[in-house]
Motif scaffolding. Structure first.
Motif, mmCIF file in Angstrom:
data_model
loop_
_atom_site.group_PDB
_atom_site.id
_atom_site.type_symbol
_atom_site.label_atom_id
_atom_site.label_comp_id
_atom_site.label_asym_id
_atom_site.label_seq_id
_atom_site.Cartn_x
_atom_site.Cartn_y
_atom_site.Cartn_z
ATOM 1 N N GLN A 63 51.476 48.743 26.520
ATOM 2 C CA GLN A 63 52.289 47.889 25.641
ATOM 3 C C GLN A 63 52.850 48.684 24.468
ATOM 4 N N ARG A 64 52.030 49.548 23.894
ATOM 5 C CA ARG A 64 52.490 50.379 22.778
ATOM 6 C C ARG A 64 53.557 51.356 23.260
ATOM 7 N N HIS A 67 56.774 49.590 23.477
ATOM 8 C CA HIS A 67 57.342 49.344 22.146
ATOM 9 C C HIS A 67 57.942 50.625 21.571
ATOM 10 N N LEU A 68 57.273 51.756 21.769
ATOM 11 C CA LEU A 68 57.792 53.024 21.258
ATOM 12 C C LEU A 68 59.081 53.446 21.962
ATOM 13 N N SER A 70 61.301 51.280 22.952
ATOM 14 C CA SER A 70 62.277 50.232 22.643
ATOM 15 C C SER A 70 63.195 50.637 21.485
ATOM 16 N N ASP A 72 63.248 49.503 18.656
ATOM 17 C CA ASP A 72 62.497 49.525 17.393
ATOM 18 C C ASP A 72 62.104 50.947 16.991
ATOM 19 N N ASP A 75 64.265 54.157 21.131
ATOM 20 C CA ASP A 75 65.418 53.655 21.885
ATOM 21 C C ASP A 75 65.707 54.599 23.062
ATOM 22 N N TRP A 156 61.362 50.981 12.284
ATOM 23 C CA TRP A 156 60.677 49.698 12.447
ATOM 24 C C TRP A 156 59.433 49.708 11.574
#
Length: 183
Positions: A63-64, A67-68, A70, A72, A75, A156
């Motif tokens: 999950q992390r 997110h990294l 993404s 935020d 990219d 972020w």
């Protein structure tokens, strides 16, 4: 001046950043490619080009990692690589150098200086696709840099109820390079 290529199976980048104000989270990039021009007798004439594939980030937590990758953070879909190109080399000791060049993260390029340590070189066996290709000269290097992630648009953030930040702004990056001398 000898030309060297990073050996991808033995080259990697690691980062660490503060999390929740109390600990460090570490992550890795295994797909690090690059070339360098280097002669230990004239290190001030050296140059390096390195490329890190942001899509391969790994922190041990899926999950992390997502997110990294993404918008935020890295990219990765729109900015699949981090690059460094440097040729301004200052000798700081027998095997210590500072290499300054252009670092690009998320499409933002800034001047950056890596602290580099030359670990030496050694003639070693070299196998490719199960075939002994004869001896190969290898050299080792480590490089470190402390970045402010905000300088590259990686901004972020979320605050904590009692103050402080979820993710620190300073990121320590360490790159371990094993390079093969090219003919």
């Amino acid at each position: 001046m000898a030309r060297w290529e990073f050996e991808p199976g033995h080259t990697a980048a690691e980062f660490c950043v503060r999390h929740m104000m109390v600990t460090w989270v570490r992550g890795h990039f295994k797909n690090v490619c690059g070339t360098l021009e280097f002669d230990p007798e004239a290190p001030e004439r050296s140059s390096v080009e390195a490329v890190i594939d942001t899509r391969g980030i790994w922190t041990g937590e899926p999950q992390r990692d997502a997110h990294l990758k993404s918008p935020d953070f890295l990219d990765a879909e729109n900015h699949p690589t981090i690059t460094f190109r440097g040729n301004d080399v200052k000798v700081g000791g027998a095997s210590e150098f500072t290499v300054t060049g252009d670092l690009t993260i998320r499409g933002t390029t800034r001047k950056a200086s890596l602290r580099v340590t030359y670990l030496g070189q050694w003639m070693t066996p070299y196998w490719e696709d199960g075939v002994d290709k004869g001896p190969m000269l290898r050299a080792g290097f480590t490089a470190e840099i402390m970045l402010d992630r905000n300088d590259f648009g990686v901004s972020w953030q979320s605050g904590l109820p009692r103050g402080g930040l979820v993710v620190g702004n300073d990121v320590l990056v360490t790159i371990d390079v094993e390079a093969l001398r090219k003919a």
